[in-house]
Each structure stands twice: as C-alpha cells, then as structure tokens.
Scaffold this motif. Structure first.
Motif, PDB file in Angstrom:
ATOM      1  N   ASP A 106       0.817  -1.209   0.000  1.00  0.00           N
ATOM      2  CA  ASP A 106       0.000   0.000   0.000  1.00  0.00           C
ATOM      3  C   ASP A 106       0.853   1.262   0.000  1.00  0.00           C
ATOM      4  O   ASP A 106       0.483   2.279  -0.602  1.00  0.00           O
ATOM      5  N   VAL A 107       2.031   1.202   0.653  1.00  0.00           N
ATOM      6  CA  VAL A 107       2.932   2.344   0.634  1.00  0.00           C
ATOM      7  C   VAL A 107       3.513   2.532  -0.761  1.00  0.00           C
ATOM      8  O   VAL A 107       3.598   3.655  -1.280  1.00  0.00           O
ATOM      9  N   THR A 108       3.905   1.417  -1.396  1.00  0.00           N
ATOM     10  CA  THR A 108       4.433   1.488  -2.757  1.00  0.00           C
ATOM     11  C   THR A 108       3.395   2.057  -3.715  1.00  0.00           C
ATOM     12  O   THR A 108       3.697   2.894  -4.573  1.00  0.00           O
ATOM     13  N   SER A 109       2.144   1.616  -3.563  1.00  0.00           N
ATOM     14  CA  SER A 109       1.067   2.117  -4.412  1.00  0.00           C
ATOM     15  C   SER A 109       0.843   3.613  -4.185  1.00  0.00           C
ATOM     16  O   SER A 109       0.625   4.375  -5.135  1.00  0.00           O
ATOM     17  N   PHE A 110       0.901   4.044  -2.933  1.00  0.00           N
ATOM     18  CA  PHE A 110       0.707   5.467  -2.638  1.00  0.00           C
ATOM     19  C   PHE A 110       1.829   6.308  -3.239  1.00  0.00           C
ATOM     20  O   PHE A 110       1.570   7.396  -3.780  1.00  0.00           O
ATOM     21  N   LEU A 111       3.063   5.823  -3.140  1.00  0.00           N
ATOM     22  CA  LEU A 111       4.184   6.576  -3.689  1.00  0.00           C
ATOM     23  C   LEU A 111       4.092   6.679  -5.204  1.00  0.00           C
ATOM     24  O   LEU A 111       4.488   7.686  -5.798  1.00  0.00           O
ATOM     25  N   ALA A 112       3.566   5.625  -5.841  1.00  0.00           N
ATOM     26  CA  ALA A 112       3.434   5.645  -7.292  1.00  0.00           C
ATOM     27  C   ALA A 112       2.307   6.579  -7.737  1.00  0.00           C
ATOM     28  O   ALA A 112       2.415   7.248  -8.770  1.00  0.00           O
ATOM     29  N   HIS A 113       1.226   6.612  -6.964  1.00  0.00           N
ATOM     30  CA  HIS A 113       0.073   7.451  -7.316  1.00  0.00           C
ATOM     31  C   HIS A 113      -0.423   8.153  -6.047  1.00  0.00           C
ATOM     32  O   HIS A 113      -1.445   7.767  -5.466  1.00  0.00           O
ATOM     33  N   PRO A 114       0.277   9.189  -5.592  1.00  0.00           N
ATOM     34  CA  PRO A 114      -0.123   9.868  -4.350  1.00  0.00           C
ATOM     35  C   PRO A 114      -1.475  10.555  -4.494  1.00  0.00           C
ATOM     36  O   PRO A 114      -1.741  11.241  -5.479  1.00  0.00           O
ATOM     37  N   ALA A 115      -2.330  10.330  -3.507  1.00  0.00           N
ATOM     38  CA  ALA A 115      -3.663  10.945  -3.485  1.00  0.00           C
ATOM     39  C   ALA A 115      -3.584  12.287  -2.755  1.00  0.00           C
ATOM     40  O   ALA A 115      -2.634  12.536  -2.000  1.00  0.00           O
ATOM     41  N   PRO A 116      -4.564  13.162  -2.963  1.00  0.00           N
ATOM     42  CA  PRO A 116      -4.608  14.405  -2.183  1.00  0.00           C
ATOM     43  C   PRO A 116      -4.672  14.104  -0.692  1.00  0.00           C
ATOM     44  O   PRO A 116      -5.134  13.041  -0.273  1.00  0.00           O
ATOM     45  N   VAL A 117      -4.212  15.049   0.104  1.00  0.00           N
ATOM     46  CA  VAL A 117      -4.122  14.818   1.544  1.00  0.00           C
ATOM     47  C   VAL A 117      -4.899  15.885   2.303  1.00  0.00           C
ATOM     48  O   VAL A 117      -4.854  17.074   1.967  1.00  0.00           O
ATOM     49  N   THR A 118      -5.648  15.440   3.297  1.00  0.00           N
ATOM     50  CA  THR A 118      -6.302  16.357   4.226  1.00  0.00           C
ATOM     51  C   THR A 118      -5.453  16.441   5.492  1.00  0.00           C
ATOM     52  O   THR A 118      -4.619  15.572   5.755  1.00  0.00           O
TER      53      THR A 118
END
Length: 238
Positions: A22-34
């Motif tokens: 899940d970390v690898t996926s987030f780094l590849a496609h970072p989502a907006p952050v609140t």
C-alpha cells in the motif's frame, strides 16, 4: 570506495523492495491529503491552536503534495495527515533548571547509596544535580537568546492514514527540541504577542513534520503550492 558504493546501492534497493504494497502504491500514485490536528482539551484556546497548526501544515505540505484546503470536500481516495499533540506545555509549566537539578541530584544520591556508596552518595548527587541544572539553564538561555522569546514545549505524533486502512502508511514522533530548533526569531515588537508566538510555533512544528515526511517518502519540494480543486458539477459551464 567501490565496495561502499555497491553497499549503499544495495541498501537503497532493499529499503524500497521491502516497502508495504500500500505504501508502494501510494508513492506511485499519491492521493490528495487532508490535515487534521488534535490538541489536548486542557490547552487554553484549543480550537485556535488546532486551526493555526493545521493551516501551517497545509501551507508547507502543499509544496510536496496536493493538499485539500479547509472546508473543501475531499475526494474518496484522499489520505489524511493526522497530528495528535500529546503535550503543549507553556514555558511556565516546564521544570525550572534549579528544580530539575535538585530532582536529578536526589535521584542520583539515592541510587548511589543503594549501590553501597553511602559516604559518597551526597557528593555524587551534588555533582550530577549541579551539572544537569547548569546544562538545562544553558539550553534555556541559548533558546531565549536565539529566538527572543521562550516557546511552548510540543510533543506529538503524526500519522498518514489511508481511508479504510487501520494501519498508517507512515508514523513519526515529534519532540520539543526538534520544534524549537526549527523556529525562527521574532522581531522585538512581536516577542510578547501570544498570537505571533503561536504562529511561529506552528510554522516550526510544520517544518519538522513535513521534513520527516519528505525524507521518508523521498518527496521533492516544488516552487508553487498545490491545492485540490473539486470537479465542477455537470452542467456548471455554459
């Protein structure tokens, strides 16, 4: 040198290869952050503190990630940077150097006596109590001289949370000394202004959190802030 290079390269590859999916996926496609900040209920003007810290975090984080502004509905895949401030101690509530020295000296003296050194226990306690007290006084004086004011002591934990996943993508702790070192001095006319001091404390805290997040996720700083804009409703344009 060649062996050191290959060893460093292997360590880098190993660190990336061992990341959670899940970390690898987030780094590849970072989502907006609140951003959400929680301050202990016993802190005076708690709501104002939470807003000031959250605003400083959004402003600095927007140079690394796409940030959802306050009041804007986030997208379904948005992650949350949650900050739990466990301690926000005013300068008056922190131990004074003399008190800290006496407490340390008493503790060392008791330990020395318990270890069988009854004759030298008093002098052991006196030595270490004096040393700790003087070190604390020097640290306080250096802080006040550099900043021109005495900041609050802030201890917190920051987490990056993915929706629906109880395990954080990232967690980091923040201690008071890191925040103090990241603060900037205030001009003489602002050193007694609680609002300006709070603003600078929030900025220093945001520097620490974003620096740790950037280091761990290898994020690069961009020149312009990036904020999330919700899509316009269908038929909104003519």
């Amino acid at each position: 040198m060649r062996h050191a290079f290959w060893a460093a390269l292997a360590l880098l590859v190993f660190s990336f290869g061992c990341q959670r999916p899940d970390v690898t996926s987030f780094l590849a496609h970072p989502a907006p952050v609140t951003v959400a900040v929680r301050v202990p209920r016993n802190v005076p003007d708690r709501v104002r503190c939470e807003k000031e810290y959250a605003a400083a975090l959004r402003a600095r984080l927007a140079t690394r990630m796409v940030v959802v502004p306050e009041g804007v509905t986030p997208p379904a895949d948005a992650v949350q940077l949650r900050v739990d401030i466990h301690d926000l101690s005013p300068a008056g509530r922190t131990p004074r150097p003399a008190v800290l020295g006496v407490a340390t000296g008493a503790a060392v003296g008791l330990l020395s006596a318990a270890a069988g050194n009854r004759e030298g226990a008093f002098f052991d306690g006196l030595f270490w109590g004096t040393w700790v007290g003087s070190q604390a006084a020097d640290a306080r004086d250096r802080t006040e001289y550099r900043l021109g004011y005495h900041p609050d002591h802030i201890r917190a934990q920051a987490s990056l949370l993915k929706p629906g996943d109880p395990e954080p993508l990232w967690v980091a702790s923040v201690d008071p000394y890191e925040v103090v070192e990241a603060m900037d001095p205030l001009p003489p006319g602002s050193r007694d202004d609680p609002g300006r001091i709070l603003e600078e404390e929030a900025k220093g805290f945001s520097r620490v959190v974003v620096r740790k997040l950037s280091r761990d996720f290898h994020m690069l700083r961009v020149t312009e802030q990036r904020f999330y804009l919700p899509p316009e409703p269908a038929g909104g344009r003519r």
